[in-house]
Design a protein around this motif. Structure first.
Motif, short mmCIF file in Angstrom:
data_model
loop_
_atom_site.label_atom_id
_atom_site.label_comp_id
_atom_site.label_asym_id
_atom_site.label_seq_id
_atom_site.Cartn_x
_atom_site.Cartn_y
_atom_site.Cartn_z
N VAL A 3 37.90 43.52 28.75
CA VAL A 3 38.04 44.11 30.08
C VAL A 3 36.67 44.55 30.56
CG1 VAL A 3 39.13 45.93 31.45
CG2 VAL A 3 40.37 44.92 29.52
N VAL A 51 40.29 52.07 28.70
CA VAL A 51 39.44 50.90 28.45
C VAL A 51 38.18 51.32 27.70
CG1 VAL A 51 38.04 49.11 29.57
CG2 VAL A 51 40.36 49.58 30.38
N SER A 65 35.85 37.69 30.86
CA SER A 65 36.68 38.88 30.94
C SER A 65 38.12 38.48 31.22
CB SER A 65 36.20 39.81 32.06
OG SER A 65 34.89 40.25 31.79
N ALA A 67 40.27 40.76 32.21
CA ALA A 67 40.58 41.61 33.36
C ALA A 67 39.28 42.24 33.84
CB ALA A 67 41.59 42.68 32.98
N ILE A 89 45.80 44.95 36.33
CA ILE A 89 45.84 44.14 35.12
C ILE A 89 47.01 43.16 35.23
CG2 ILE A 89 46.07 44.18 32.59
CD1 ILE A 89 43.59 45.70 33.56
#
Length: 91
Positions: A3, A51, A65, A67, A89
């Protein structure tokens, strides 16, 4: 799962954290949908903290990535434009 927080970097989260991540993201989506700016601030902060609790990917490593989250200084108005009915997400 990787992420990215824009302007900050990437974090690696264990695959078994995906359900928890989606729950935190759902809280954010609900706050934005309810036009609850205070709830947005709390939920967005919780999402970023979740995160950030993952493993920071060194800036020297490049990964796709899974997200991408907006920067931590995103406003409520900006978030309303970004969030569809699924939160930030996918999944």
């Amino acid at each position: 799962m990787i992420v990215r927080i824009m302007g900050e970097g990437q974090y690696k989260l264990a695959d078994d954290k995906l359900d928890q991540l989606n729950l935190v993201d759902t809280d954010l989506e609900k706050a934005v949908s309810a036009n609850d700016e205070a709830g947005f601030k709390t939920a967005f902060g919780a999402l970023l903290d979740f995160v950030r609790a993952g493993e920071r990917v060194p800036d020297t490593e490049l990964h796709d990535s899974d997200a991408i989250l907006p920067p931590s200084d995103s406003t409520f108005a900006e978030m309303r434009e970004l969030i569809s009915g699924d939160g930030l997400i996918a999944g």
